[in-house]
Design a protein around this motif. Structure first.
Motif, PDB file in Angstrom:
ATOM      1  N   GLY A  18     -29.004  -8.365   5.170  1.00 28.19           N
ATOM      2  CA  GLY A  18     -28.321  -9.379   4.005  1.00 28.19           C
ATOM      3  C   GLY A  18     -29.239  -9.594   2.575  1.00 28.19           C
ATOM      4  O   GLY A  18     -28.572  -9.992   1.850  1.00 28.19           O
ATOM      5  N   VAL A  22     -28.199 -10.611  -1.208  1.00 27.74           N
ATOM      6  CA  VAL A  22     -28.534 -11.860  -1.611  1.00 27.74           C
ATOM      7  C   VAL A  22     -29.229 -11.803  -2.988  1.00 27.74           C
ATOM      8  O   VAL A  22     -28.960 -12.234  -4.041  1.00 27.74           O
ATOM      9  CB  VAL A  22     -29.515 -12.679  -0.819  1.00 27.74           C
ATOM     10  N   HIS A 163     -36.101 -14.947   4.283  1.00 23.68           N
ATOM     11  CA  HIS A 163     -34.755 -14.439   4.924  1.00 23.68           C
ATOM     12  C   HIS A 163     -34.979 -14.368   6.345  1.00 23.68           C
ATOM     13  O   HIS A 163     -34.162 -14.507   6.993  1.00 23.68           O
ATOM     14  CB  HIS A 163     -34.378 -13.285   4.135  1.00 23.68           C
ATOM     15  N   VAL A 214     -32.737 -19.651   3.643  1.00 23.05           N
ATOM     16  CA  VAL A 214     -31.240 -19.492   3.158  1.00 23.05           C
ATOM     17  C   VAL A 214     -30.118 -20.347   3.880  1.00 23.05           C
ATOM     18  O   VAL A 214     -29.109 -20.092   3.524  1.00 23.05           O
ATOM     19  CB  VAL A 214     -31.083 -18.155   3.387  1.00 23.05           C
ATOM     20  N   ASN A 247     -26.975 -19.388   1.228  1.00 21.22           N
ATOM     21  CA  ASN A 247     -26.346 -18.278   0.691  1.00 21.22           C
ATOM     22  C   ASN A 247     -24.787 -18.198   0.351  1.00 21.22           C
ATOM     23  O   ASN A 247     -24.134 -18.966   1.033  1.00 21.22           O
ATOM     24  CB  ASN A 247     -26.502 -16.983   1.559  1.00 21.22           C
ATOM     25  N   GLN A 305     -31.881  -9.681  17.729  1.00 28.25           N
ATOM     26  CA  GLN A 305     -31.877 -10.722  16.915  1.00 28.25           C
ATOM     27  C   GLN A 305     -30.503 -11.275  16.848  1.00 28.25           C
ATOM     28  O   GLN A 305     -30.098 -12.501  16.603  1.00 28.25           O
ATOM     29  CB  GLN A 305     -32.402 -10.473  15.378  1.00 28.25           C
ATOM     30  N   GLU A 378     -30.480 -16.775  13.086  1.00 28.11           N
ATOM     31  CA  GLU A 378     -29.749 -16.378  11.979  1.00 28.11           C
ATOM     32  C   GLU A 378     -29.978 -17.241  10.939  1.00 28.11           C
ATOM     33  O   GLU A 378     -29.495 -18.253  10.788  1.00 28.11           O
ATOM     34  CB  GLU A 378     -28.224 -16.281  12.320  1.00 28.11           C
ATOM     35  N   PRO A 379     -30.930 -16.771  10.159  1.00 26.13           N
ATOM     36  CA  PRO A 379     -31.521 -17.721   8.909  1.00 26.13           C
ATOM     37  C   PRO A 379     -30.038 -18.189   8.115  1.00 26.13           C
ATOM     38  O   PRO A 379     -29.984 -19.251   7.603  1.00 26.13           O
ATOM     39  CB  PRO A 379     -32.456 -16.901   8.099  1.00 26.13           C
ATOM     40  N   CYS A 380     -29.404 -17.304   7.815  1.00 28.99           N
ATOM     41  CA  CYS A 380     -28.026 -17.460   7.134  1.00 28.99           C
ATOM     42  C   CYS A 380     -26.748 -17.082   7.772  1.00 28.99           C
ATOM     43  O   CYS A 380     -26.045 -17.681   8.298  1.00 28.99           O
ATOM     44  CB  CYS A 380     -27.848 -17.604   5.474  1.00 28.99           C
ATOM     45  N   GLY A 381     -27.016 -15.559   7.485  1.00 29.54           N
ATOM     46  CA  GLY A 381     -25.613 -14.918   8.136  1.00 29.54           C
ATOM     47  C   GLY A 381     -24.755 -14.757   7.301  1.00 29.54           C
ATOM     48  O   GLY A 381     -24.212 -15.637   6.456  1.00 29.54           O
TER      49      GLY A 381
HETATM   50  C1  GLC Z   1     -31.621 -11.988   6.930  1.00 27.01           C
HETATM   51  C2  GLC Z   1     -31.297 -13.005   7.841  1.00 27.01           C
HETATM   52  C3  GLC Z   1     -29.818 -13.268   7.640  1.00 27.01           C
HETATM   53  C4  GLC Z   1     -29.549 -13.731   6.155  1.00 27.01           C
HETATM   54  C5  GLC Z   1     -29.927 -12.789   5.283  1.00 27.01           C
HETATM   55  C6  GLC Z   1     -29.750 -12.978   3.758  1.00 27.01           C
HETATM   56  O1  GLC Z   1     -31.227 -10.758   7.080  1.00 27.01           O
HETATM   57  O2  GLC Z   1     -31.414 -12.468   9.139  1.00 27.01           O
HETATM   58  O3  GLC Z   1     -29.376 -14.485   8.495  1.00 27.01           O
HETATM   59  O4  GLC Z   1     -28.224 -13.935   6.282  1.00 27.01           O
HETATM   60  O5  GLC Z   1     -31.297 -12.350   5.544  1.00 27.01           O
HETATM   61  O6  GLC Z   1     -30.670 -14.225   3.354  1.00 27.01           O
END
Ligand code: GLC
Length: 476
Positions: A18, A22, A163, A214, A247, A305, A378-381
């Motif tokens: 991800g 981003v 992230h 995120v 995100n 993860q 999962e910080p964002c996913g």
């Molecule tokens: C990392 C995180 C995911 C997030 C991505 C973009 O891969 O594990 O959760 O969406 O960064 O910020």
């Protein structure tokens, strides 16, 4: 405003997760808003091999970098894509290989990159108002720029986005002097020390003007001992400079109404028939026989993860009930083998694709009914948001950004629910949730209503990009 994005990956040149999405999408949106945005990236062998865009890259200069006794040169190439300047840093010794990460000298490779970027600001005469660094790889940048007291960066401000808190850029104390020519007392006094090592991520937290992660919920998690992999002790000292910004997704790339990679386009007014066409075709292509049953899918790195340790009972349950499962991804060997074993046991219901395939991913999102994401953290996913955009309901563990983006159906909130969720990192909780999910699946009106809710969401980048811009403006 001049904004320098410094990261180890960025679309469309290179992406392993991800992060690559981003860095690119945010930069593109900021460029659209009229900002002068440049992305600084290593020129990996894999970018050269891919070929696309590369013929247009032109040489714009070089900087020489000394990491103690090592004298190396970075040749800098420039490419312009979607209003963004890309500066690619070429060095055979450090980046002339296929893998991005996982080598014994990663610390040294990204130290070289970090220092080359600092010199390049001057050499290219791109003096940023804001340097936005991502994750541990360029983590020492604010520390080095500030401790070296570089005059040309005296007005420059720094933002760190976390992230993935699991990767903390840990290395021995000696690297501080050896790679970064910084004095030992920064370590001995504890400024850059974390868990008795040098940590580039900690250093970035200490030296940046603002820190973001995120999603708002992951920000909360990072301030607790349970969810932060130890970072809460440092982040709590910076609590008031620390924000969660959700995100977005690239709504042009992921648009079911215009997507050329899927058999049948659809919108929230036509999905009932059209999505079925995508599903039927997909099931047939992959040898899955029962078209009346649900199609559950995953598009994921197959790592701990992502919840791979709790997924087995759920898959067995779904498959035993005759439903279909499709999994696209690659990762740790034992997880790949576990899936392969299941596929052999349920050949008419399960198909897998080990690897990474963008075209296939679009087909999966368009064809599926439900999307599994039982992440450990999962910080964002991003997958869950793409799934929603294609009317595929996410079934998630309500952690990190999954909590912020999925509203689980609870039996009464059908006017706005857009997925399903469970809380504990527990294989039984996940498997038990399937009774509820399948109950809704068989109630077609209700299910379609939730799908429509998902299709009506707006997860575009614009809102988030404006939040970042406000943050930049607040510090320059
Ligand atoms: C990392 C995180 C995911 C997030 C991505 C973009 O891969 O594990 O959760 O969406 O960064 O910020």
């Amino acid at each position: 405003m001049k904004i320098a994005m410094v990261a180890s990956e960025a679309n469309p040149l290179i992406k392993t997760g991800g992060l690559g999405d981003v860095v690119y999408s945010l930069s593109k949106e900021l460029a659209k808003l009229g900002e002068d945005v440049a992305i600084f990236l290593p020129f990996y062998e894999s970018i050269k091999r891919k070929g696309t865009f590369i013929n247009e890259a032109r040489y714009v200069g070089e900087v020489s970098v000394n990491l103690s006794w090592r004298n190396e040169v970075a040749s800098i190439y420039r490419l312009d894509i979607d209003g963004i300047k890309y500066f690619l840093f070429d060095n055979q010794r450090y980046f002339g290989r296929d893998r991005l990460y996982g080598d014994f000298d990663d610390g040294e490779r990204f130290a070289f990159f970090t220092i080359a970027v600092i010199f390049a600001f001057n050499a290219l005469n791109f003096i940023p108002n804001v340097v936005h660094i991502h994750d541990w790889q360029p983590g020492m940048l604010p520390c080095v720029a500030r401790e070296w007291n570089l005059d040309y960066l005296r007005n420059t401000k720094y933002i760190l986005t976390i992230h993935n808190p699991a990767f903390q850029g840990m290395m021995p104390r000696s690297c501080l002097g050896d790679f970064y020519s910084l004095p030992d007392y920064l370590y001995d006094d504890g400024v850059v020390r974390f868990k008795d090592q040098l940590s580039t991520l900690k250093s970035a937290i200490v030296y940046s003007d603002k820190i973001t992660t995120v999603s708002p919920n992951h920000r909360r998690e990072l301030l607790t001992p349970e969810g932060s992999m130890g970072l809460n002790t440092i982040l709590s000292l910076r609590e008031f400079d620390f924000m969660g910004i959700l995100n977005g997704i690239d709504v042009d790339e992921f648009n079911p109404e215009t997507d050329k990679r899927i058999p049948k386009n659809f919108s929230k007014d036509s999905f009932i028939e059209q999505k079925k066409i995508n599903k039927d075709k997909f099931l047939t292509n992959h040898g899955l026989v029962d078209h009346d049953k649900a199609l559950f899918s995953m598009v994921s790195r197959l790592t701990w993860q992502k919840g791979m340790d709790i997924i087995y009972p759920t898959l067995v349950k779904i498959l035993s009930l005759g439903h279909n499962v499709f999994i696209l991804g690659s990762g740790e060997y034992h997880y790949e083998q576990m899936l392969e074993d299941l596929r052999r046991r349920f050949p008419n219901n399960m198909a897998i694709f080990i690897g990474y395939n963008d075209d296939l991913a679009h087909e999966v999102y368009a064809a599926s009914d439900l999307f599994l994401m039982p992440s450990l953290f999962e910080p964002c996913g991003i997958g869950q948001m793409i799934a929603q955009r294609y009317g595929t309901l996410p079934v998630v563990r309500l952690t990190g950004g999954l909590y912020d983006t999925v509203i689980p159906y609870d039996g009464s909130n059908d006017s706005y629910a857009n997925g399903f969720g469970f809380y504990n990192n527990d294989a039984n909780d996940f498997a038990n949730l399937m009774d509820h999910v399948l109950g809704v699946y068989y109630n077609k009106d209700l299910f379609n209503h939730l799908v429509k809710n998902a299709l009506s969401l707006d997860n575009s980048w614009e809102k988030s990009a404006r939040e970042y811009l406000d943050l930049y403006r607040s510090i320059i």
